[in-house]
Structure formats: C-alpha cells, structure tokens
Write a protein that holds these residues in place. Sequence first.
Motif, PDB file in Angstrom:
ATOM      1  N   ARG A 275      29.930  26.962  26.955  1.00  0.00           N
ATOM      2  CA  ARG A 275      28.800  26.404  27.719  1.00  0.00           C
ATOM      3  C   ARG A 275      28.624  27.145  29.047  1.00  0.00           C
ATOM      4  O   ARG A 275      27.522  27.416  29.490  1.00  0.00           O
ATOM      5  N   LEU A 276      29.746  27.447  29.687  1.00  0.00           N
ATOM      6  CA  LEU A 276      29.738  28.268  30.900  1.00  0.00           C
ATOM      7  C   LEU A 276      30.451  29.575  30.584  1.00  0.00           C
ATOM      8  O   LEU A 276      31.414  29.589  29.818  1.00  0.00           O
ATOM      9  N   GLU A 277      29.989  30.670  31.181  1.00  0.00           N
ATOM     10  CA  GLU A 277      30.663  31.947  30.995  1.00  0.00           C
ATOM     11  C   GLU A 277      30.983  32.539  32.350  1.00  0.00           C
ATOM     12  O   GLU A 277      30.084  32.798  33.148  1.00  0.00           O
ATOM     13  N   TYR A 278      32.267  32.707  32.606  1.00  0.00           N
ATOM     14  CA  TYR A 278      32.683  33.351  33.856  1.00  0.00           C
ATOM     15  C   TYR A 278      34.120  33.838  33.713  1.00  0.00           C
ATOM     16  O   TYR A 278      34.865  33.400  32.843  1.00  0.00           O
ATOM     17  N   ASN A 332      28.267  34.750  34.677  1.00  0.00           N
ATOM     18  CA  ASN A 332      27.039  35.167  34.003  1.00  0.00           C
ATOM     19  C   ASN A 332      25.958  34.097  34.110  1.00  0.00           C
ATOM     20  O   ASN A 332      24.842  34.286  33.649  1.00  0.00           O
ATOM     21  N   ASP A 333      26.308  32.956  34.695  1.00  0.00           N
ATOM     22  CA  ASP A 333      25.419  31.788  34.662  1.00  0.00           C
ATOM     23  C   ASP A 333      24.695  31.517  35.970  1.00  0.00           C
ATOM     24  O   ASP A 333      24.001  30.515  36.096  1.00  0.00           O
ATOM     25  N   LEU A 334      24.869  32.383  36.962  1.00  0.00           N
ATOM     26  CA  LEU A 334      24.157  32.200  38.226  1.00  0.00           C
ATOM     27  C   LEU A 334      23.083  33.274  38.325  1.00  0.00           C
ATOM     28  O   LEU A 334      23.294  34.414  37.926  1.00  0.00           O
ATOM     29  N   ASP A 350      29.413  22.890  40.383  1.00  0.00           N
ATOM     30  CA  ASP A 350      30.321  21.737  40.284  1.00  0.00           C
ATOM     31  C   ASP A 350      31.248  21.861  39.074  1.00  0.00           C
ATOM     32  O   ASP A 350      32.444  21.560  39.164  1.00  0.00           O
ATOM     33  N   SER A 351      30.683  22.296  37.957  1.00  0.00           N
ATOM     34  CA  SER A 351      31.503  22.470  36.749  1.00  0.00           C
ATOM     35  C   SER A 351      32.549  23.557  36.958  1.00  0.00           C
ATOM     36  O   SER A 351      33.717  23.404  36.578  1.00  0.00           O
ATOM     37  N   MET A 352      32.135  24.661  37.566  1.00  0.00           N
ATOM     38  CA  MET A 352      33.064  25.763  37.810  1.00  0.00           C
ATOM     39  C   MET A 352      34.139  25.358  38.820  1.00  0.00           C
ATOM     40  O   MET A 352      35.321  25.689  38.663  1.00  0.00           O
ATOM     41  N   LYS A 353      33.733  24.629  39.854  1.00  0.00           N
ATOM     42  CA  LYS A 353      34.693  24.180  40.878  1.00  0.00           C
ATOM     43  C   LYS A 353      35.763  23.295  40.255  1.00  0.00           C
ATOM     44  O   LYS A 353      36.962  23.449  40.530  1.00  0.00           O
ATOM     45  N   SER A 354      35.337  22.367  39.391  1.00  0.00           N
ATOM     46  CA  SER A 354      36.278  21.471  38.735  1.00  0.00           C
ATOM     47  C   SER A 354      37.271  22.252  37.870  1.00  0.00           C
ATOM     48  O   SER A 354      38.485  22.008  37.903  1.00  0.00           O
ATOM     49  N   ALA A 355      36.755  23.219  37.121  1.00  0.00           N
ATOM     50  CA  ALA A 355      37.613  24.007  36.226  1.00  0.00           C
ATOM     51  C   ALA A 355      38.559  24.920  37.007  1.00  0.00           C
ATOM     52  O   ALA A 355      39.737  25.050  36.668  1.00  0.00           O
ATOM     53  N   LEU A 356      38.050  25.548  38.086  1.00  0.00           N
ATOM     54  CA  LEU A 356      38.886  26.453  38.880  1.00  0.00           C
ATOM     55  C   LEU A 356      39.964  25.683  39.638  1.00  0.00           C
ATOM     56  O   LEU A 356      41.094  26.163  39.782  1.00  0.00           O
ATOM     57  N   THR A 357      39.619  24.482  40.120  1.00  0.00           N
ATOM     58  CA  THR A 357      40.611  23.649  40.806  1.00  0.00           C
ATOM     59  C   THR A 357      41.751  23.304  39.858  1.00  0.00           C
ATOM     60  O   THR A 357      42.934  23.405  40.204  1.00  0.00           O
ATOM     61  N   LYS A 358      41.375  22.903  38.636  1.00  0.00           N
ATOM     62  CA  LYS A 358      42.392  22.569  37.633  1.00  0.00           C
ATOM     63  C   LYS A 358      43.256  23.790  37.309  1.00  0.00           C
ATOM     64  O   LYS A 358      44.466  23.681  37.139  1.00  0.00           O
ATOM     65  N   ARG A 359      42.626  24.959  37.261  1.00  0.00           N
ATOM     66  CA  ARG A 359      43.380  26.176  36.952  1.00  0.00           C
ATOM     67  C   ARG A 359      44.414  26.462  38.030  1.00  0.00           C
ATOM     68  O   ARG A 359      45.559  26.827  37.737  1.00  0.00           O
TER      69      ARG A 359
END
Length: 632
Positions: A275-278, A332-334, A350-359
């Motif tokens: 859904r997101l690509e980065y 690729n999504d911005l 927000d989605s990327m922030k949540s995923a990067l924080t978890k990482r």
Amino acid sequence: MAVETQKETLGFQTEVKQLLHLMIHSLYSNKEIFLRELISNASDAADKIRFEALSNPELLEGDAELKIRISFDKDANTLTIEDNAIGMSRDEVVNHLGTIAKSGTAEFFKNLSGDAKKDSQLIGQFGVGFYSAFIVADQVEVFTRRAGAPAAEGVLWRSKGEGEFEISTIEKPERGSRIVLHLKEGESEFADGFRLRNIIKKYSDHVGLPIELPKEGASEEDAAEIEWEVVNRASALWTRPRTEVKDEEYQEFYKHVAHDFEDALTWSHNKVEGRLEYTSLLYVPTRAPFDLYQREAPRGLKLYVQRVFIMDQADEFLPLYLRFVKGIVDSNDLSLNVSREILQKDPVIDSMKSALTKRVLDMLEKMAKNEPEKYQTFWEAFGQVLKEGPAEDFSNKEKVAGLLRFASTLAGNDKQIVGLADYIERMKDGQDKIYYLTGESYDQVKNSPHLEVFRKKGIEVLLLTDRIDEWLMSYLTEFDGKNFVDVARGDLDLGALDSEEDKKAQDEVAKSKEALVERLKTVLGDQVADVRVSHRLTDSPAILAIGEQDLGLQMRQILEASGQKVPESKPVFEINPEHSLVEKLDAEKDEQRFKDLSMILFDQAALAAGDSLKDPAAYVQRLNKLLVELSS
C-alpha cells in the motif's frame, strides 16, 4: 579569471578560531577523513541543486550532469575538489565558512579538556566537516558561484586558518565550488592518484554522485587533455539490496549522512512494498550530540522522493523522543513538489511515521535482547530522551517502557541496568506491584528510610534519580498488568506481602499509640496533613510521606525553577512505634520538651526525605538545647 575585486579581510567567529587551533595541531589520528568530509559537503550541495531545480530548472544552466572532480598537482603540492552543484553567494560564504552555525557550540567548547585524544572524540560528536581541511593544508582557497547568479558574482575565500580569512569577488563562468588545498610539508601523499583512489573507495564509494579522478597516466599539463574516470560506485546505497552492502559501507554512509566521526551503534535497512512504498535506512549513533536537549536544534531524517533529495531535516517521520535517530527515507508516494507545509498535511506521513517509529523501537528491542552491553552504551547516551516516550507516544507506551532501564536496590550501585521485565521476573510470591522511589541522587535515595521495610522483606525497589523521572512516572502507571507504586507516597499497603499476623499486629500497635498521635497533631498543627503510625519503618524513628495526589520534590523543584507557581501541599508525618526515641517521646510529660523533641524528629524526617528546612536556625537551637541537656 578576472582580477579580484571588493576584497576584504574578516575575522573568524571565536569558536572557529578555537576549532582551527585544534585541527591544525593534528587533532585527528586519521588525517585522511578530511577528504570524506569535503566530498560529503559537495554531495549535499548537489542534493540541494537537484531539489531547487525541480521548481527552477534554469539553475542547472544547461549542465544537468552533476559530478565531483578531484585533481592534484604534485609540483605545486595542491589538491583540488570541484563540484558543479549549488555553489554559494558572498553572504553564504561568510556565514558558512566564517562561523559555526550550529546549536550546541558553547557546550562543545565547555567540554574541551586539552587532551587531544579526548577532544577528537568531542569533535566527532560535533561534526565540523569543512574545517578538517586544515588538518593537511596550511592554506585553503574556495572559488564558488551560486547557481543562477551571473559569472561576475563569483567569490574567492582564502585562509591560512590563523584567525582571519580574505574574501573577494571574482569572475567564475561555471557554477559550483572549487576547493584548493595547499598541502602542508609532509602531506604530499594526498597529491597522489593511487592514494586518493584508495581513500575514495574506502570512505565515499556509497556517494550517489560520480566522483572523478584523472585517468592514471593522463597528462596533467593541459586540463583539456585530461581523461576523467569515475572511481566510486555512484549509486545510492539505500537502493541496493541489503545482502550486497557490507557493514563497512553502512558505517561510512552513516558518517556521510550524520556528519559524525564515529561509527553508528546499530542500523536498520528496510524496503516497504504494498500500500505504501518507501525505503528507510535508520541509524542509532554511539554518542549523543551536544544539542540533544535543545528543542530548536535541527533533527529528523534526510528525505528523498524517488531518489531526488527534498530536505535535510524532515522531522515529521519520527516522534520527538526518537530525535537522536539519523538516516534517510526515500518514498515513492509523496509528490515531487513537496514543501514542509504539504508534508505536514499529507496523510501518508502518519502511516510512515507509525511504521518507522515501530522499526526504531524493534531495532532497540533487538539490541537490548541480543547485545546488552551495546544497549547499555545506547542507554547511557540517550536514556533520558527515551524517557520522554511514554508521555509523547501513547500507542507505543508499553513498548517504550520495556526499553527503559533503572537503578535498583538489588544492584547495589547507581548503574541503570534493570529493565521492567527483569524486575517482574524477580518479584516475590504475592507481589503484584512495581515499587519505586524518586530522589535527587542515588546516594540520597539508597539509604532512604522509605526502603527499610522493603530491605527487611527482601523486596526490590527501583531507584529513580534523573530529573525527568517523577514526570515520567506520572504517565507510566503500569507495565505488563502491574501497577507502579511510589514507596514515599500515601499509606503504604504491601497487600499479600504482609501476612494476616503482620496486619493484626500493625492495627494493635496503631491503637496503642493513638494518644501519642493526637499529641503530635496538636504540636505540628498545620505543618502536616496528618500524623499516623508507620508500616514502612524498621530502623528510623519517623518519616515524611507524600500525599497520594501531591507533587513530589523533583516536580516541585522543576516547576519552581521554571517560574511556575507550585500548589501548596503538606506531608504526612509517620512514626515508628517500636523505635526507642518514639517510646521516650511517648513517655515525655514536659509539654515544652515534648514539643522540642517532636519538632526535631519532624525536621530530621524532612532532611532524610531530601527536603530543605523552613527554619534551619530553630532546628539548630532545639538540637543544641537537647545536646546540652544530655551532656549535663
């Protein structure tokens, strides 16, 4: 090139003078890193022109092929690093090369010790790349022109690193910067093609920009005849598969991104598809920078969109308590016309922030589990920042809490090595709470009377002495289903840890001392919220407990220091009914003597709690009077 005009001599900022003095006196044991720093700066400048050219293509002036060229002249003993990137205007040259425009400068110089080895580590935390040129050069010249400016507005900056620099206007047809290093005697190794190739391969192979050197055997006399060859891989490291990237390459890329001189502690390279690509490449540094606690200090990740550099400090991708993390995120999504305002409003963020924080938290968990010694290094550098997490990031509160480390009564020293999971594993049968005590310092809390009953029963208590701790515990109320209990607060109830016989005995003693409690209430009056028989004392005669909803000493001091009005609160005075002093007090018939002894016990309890006395002179007078009576 036209004759120099508008020539002037200016003095360096005081901090730069000190820094140059350190540089020139061979502060670094590894001199060759100067080339890495200058290449890194050129790469950053190339990133900037790529971004500006998105909205203003004219800046490329018909030359869109960005590159870095390094040449040398053995006879003149010079080394030249040239780029066709963004370049600088006259004002930018003065600002960037005459001052250190970075917060934390004062702290940096305050920490200098005069020991070259120690100071080189401090420099590493500070990151001052350009000035490293003076490690090997006794004169540095910078020829530069800002992209988009006319050729007549070129700038020449020249300095011998001795407290001042010259700046003048020159004709410079091509945009970008050319740095000429006049090498010191004995540094001619850096005017050698083979040596330069090795350094570039070692430190700058990851730079996503071609770095060119003259082909071996090419003529040096006529620049037009020189054949250039690319000596680095020139592909963005984060776009390569993890299996193809060596640890050494990851470390050199970290130094490039973070402008740090030390290796990173750990890193995480991850590509997300769906859904997101980065792609993200996140690093945890080994040491904290000096500006870690300055909220206005630059922070955040380098942001790329489809490999095009967008901004240096994109701070929307990680919460504030993870501000120590360095690295890049390439999405690729911005949309490519990203501005800070759009970035803040983009729902993808927000989605990327949540995923990067978890990482990042997963990366720290893995290090804590598999490499505890390395995690301890991390904790000593960044632990207090991580303690901001439970208040800032509710969704990850439990995860952050599991990463926290504390000192405890079990360890017997002030090392913060105890995790909450370890504490729970060692809990006594029947114990269902996590006990802790806050204070000014380890030495103050380790002998606190509040710990007496816990020592007697062999119950571990966490000792919290960082300034942030009491604030932290106002947000961290439970972990793994176990509530936190401040052993200095309220009427201590050990629950199942006290047997029925213990509770019955406590009730009987409390009843037997009701008359003494009433006498003490009369004497202490409005200085206390209540007087009661203590369940937590075994050795001390008395103690002050904090009300369940009252502010502790740490929070009161923080609020007072910030000029805020602190709500008034009164302590609870608890007495140990089995202590000989309390028994003597109970038997005292002289009311004046009873009052004096009661006040002495009250003041001593305040001192044991780390509080200051409201009337120290009165305490001394009473104590002296008592000593005279005892000695007569």
